[in-house]
Enzyme design. Structure first.
Site, PDB file in Angstrom:
ATOM      1  N   LYS A   1       0.710  -1.366  -0.097  1.00 36.83           N
ATOM      2  CA  LYS A   1      -0.298   0.119   0.068  1.00 36.83           C
ATOM      3  C   LYS A   1       0.437   1.490  -0.233  1.00 36.83           C
ATOM      4  O   LYS A   1       1.727   1.372   0.942  1.00 36.83           O
ATOM      5  CB  LYS A   1      -0.669  -0.098   1.151  1.00 36.83           C
ATOM      6  CG  LYS A   1      -2.170  -0.492   1.292  1.00 36.83           C
ATOM      7  CD  LYS A   1      -3.196  -0.230  -0.098  1.00 36.83           C
ATOM      8  CE  LYS A   1      -3.737   0.555   0.365  1.00 36.83           C
ATOM      9  NZ  LYS A   1      -5.233   0.407   1.717  1.00 36.83           N
ATOM     10  N   HIS A   2       0.372   2.246  -1.109  1.00 35.12           N
ATOM     11  CA  HIS A   2       1.638   3.526  -1.517  1.00 35.12           C
ATOM     12  C   HIS A   2       3.232   2.938  -0.888  1.00 35.12           C
ATOM     13  O   HIS A   2       3.712   3.552  -0.157  1.00 35.12           O
ATOM     14  CB  HIS A   2       0.508   4.368  -0.320  1.00 35.12           C
ATOM     15  CG  HIS A   2      -0.448   4.902  -0.231  1.00 35.12           C
ATOM     16  ND1 HIS A   2      -0.867   5.615  -1.012  1.00 35.12           N
ATOM     17  CD2 HIS A   2      -1.808   4.450   0.497  1.00 35.12           C
ATOM     18  CE1 HIS A   2      -2.391   5.877  -1.228  1.00 35.12           C
ATOM     19  NE2 HIS A   2      -2.528   5.149   0.085  1.00 35.12           N
TER      20      HIS A   2
ATOM     21  N   HIS B   1      13.356   5.098  -0.044  1.00 29.89           N
ATOM     22  CA  HIS B   1      13.106   7.036  -0.322  1.00 29.89           C
ATOM     23  C   HIS B   1      12.003   6.929  -1.581  1.00 29.89           C
ATOM     24  O   HIS B   1      12.821   6.866  -2.406  1.00 29.89           O
ATOM     25  CB  HIS B   1      13.649   7.862   0.275  1.00 29.89           C
ATOM     26  CG  HIS B   1      13.444   8.037   1.785  1.00 29.89           C
ATOM     27  ND1 HIS B   1      12.858   8.388   2.043  1.00 29.89           N
ATOM     28  CD2 HIS B   1      15.438   8.283   2.191  1.00 29.89           C
ATOM     29  CE1 HIS B   1      13.179   8.245   3.929  1.00 29.89           C
ATOM     30  NE2 HIS B   1      14.474   7.864   3.818  1.00 29.89           N
TER      31      HIS B   1
END
Length: 395
Positions: free
Chosen positions: A71-72, A395
């Site tokens: 998710k995301h 990131h």
């Protein structure tokens, strides 16, 4: 661009208003994946590629089928094949016998089944009928896997009225040795991370104090691979080859430890006898079951009005949330677990919080200026400490 192996038109970018979005291989060759059903957005593709790397590495390192619920661009849960306990089996309506791959996904989704709603599923092995049947029952956006057994695509293509995303990835594909990223018109180029994580990674870092058990080492490997593909700062609580709590993307590491610990406690409380023995109407959707149980865990008894109670009453479930005494008594018998951090723990407060959530082994990078205080806290709480010398930021 239909059929072009070097160019994939996406549904849209990160947001629908970013209408023009295209995926192309960075090395000029063919794409490492193909779309068998549906149309991916940028987030779908990021989830799929991040998840595929996670499950491929976990399966290689531990020798078992692996699954991740993405998710995301972070995993809500990750696991390798293993026993599916009665709570997860009942939640996902599984039979007494399921394939290893189906067990891996059930265990991964069971980590945080509320967050997994609408996930992108990553699977290390070809999708079999058991796994396809499970995917058909849960709310999910798509799946990436190296292949699909006969008849499986027919099952999956009916999901979401044909919009369910099905991606086949080339299991032999290896990415280029250099990574490129554009941010605000600035192009950043760096070496791809060459680190291979496996049991030897932990053996090199273990030293002094009580050595980790074999199961703790295996859980640590899964944890390291999981946080490697989780937005930093990140930590994972791992038990018996599955994550039971993941904290992602927090600016403070202790907030990650606390968030993941609270999720681990919810995982444990879902196994409280008052909830584990509950039976739901067969017509109740899986996610409604999950949400009902979560409310019984999280809400304070005094916050429920009579109308609220009547409107949510389900035969076989407690009429009111678990009270603090019930929760505290159950959690006092912690299911022990291993905490894995994607970098060093800067202060002992991380250890103190982790100890309160049943952590018995901590795996961290080491190198903090307060490292001695961290080690002393582990000794006070009888927690095995393993320092890897690694940083695994994403990131």
């Amino acid at each position: 661009m239909v059929g072009d192996p070097t160019r994939l038109r996406l549904k849209y970018g990160l947001n629908p208003q970013q209408r023009d979005a295209v995926a192309q291989p960075s090395d000029g060759g063919p794409l490492p994946l193909s779309v068998l059903c549906g149309t991916p957005s940028v987030v779908n593709l990021l989830d799929a590629l991040q998840g595929w790397q996670l499950v491929r590495e976990a399966s290689r390192a531990l020798g078992l089928p692996a699954a991740a619920s993405m998710k995301h661009v972070s995993p809500a849960g990750a696991a390798v094949a293993g026993e599916v306990d009665p709570v997860a089996r009942d939640t996902f309506r599984l039979g007494t016998e399921v394939s290893g791959l189906a067990s891996a996904y059930a265990r991964a989704r069971d980590c945080d089944p509320r967050s997994s709603y609408g996930d992108l599923v990553a699977l290390s092995h070809p999708v079999d009928r058991d796994t396809a049947s499970l995917l058909a029952r849960v709310v999910s956006d798509g799946v990436i896997a190296p292949d699909f057994e006969p008849g499986v695509l027919e099952v999956l293509s009916r999901k979401k009225r044909g919009a369910f995303l099905v991606l086949r990835v080339d299991p032999a594909y290896e990415p280029p040795a250099r990574q490129v990223r554009d941010v605000f018109g600035v192009r950043i180029t760096q070496d791809a991370d060459p680190l291979v994580i496996g049991p030897g990674t932990l053996a090199e870092g273990a030293g002094g104090g009580t050595p980790p058990t074999r199961q703790q080492l295996r859980d640590a490997v899964l944890g390291l691979i999981t946080v490697r593909y989780t937005q930093s700062n990140s930590v994972a609580y791992v038990h018996d080859g599955r994550t039971i709590g993941i904290g992602a993307g927090q600016q403070s590491r202790v907030d990650c430890v606390r968030l993941a610990g609270e999720k681990a406690d919810r995982w444990r409380l879902r196994r409280h006898p008052l909830l584990a023995e509950a039976r739901f109407p067969g017509s109740m959707p899986i996610q409604d079951r999950v949400n009902r149980v979560m409310r019984l865990i999280e809400a304070e008894p005094g916050t429920w009005s009579d109308a609220d109670q009547a409107g949510r009453q389900v035969p076989g479930l407690p009429a009111k949330p678990l009270d603090p005494a019930e929760k505290g008594a159950w959690l006092a018998g912690h299911t022990p677990c291993t905490l894995v951090s994607d970098a060093y723990l800067p202060f002992r407060d991380n250890v103190d919080v982790a100890a309160g959530h049943g952590v018995r082994c901590i795996v961290e990078g080491g190198g903090s200026a307060r490292g001695q205080e961290v080690a002393a806290a582990c000794e006070e709480h009888s927690i095995t400490l393993v320092r890897t010398g690694l940083r695994l930021f994403s990131h």
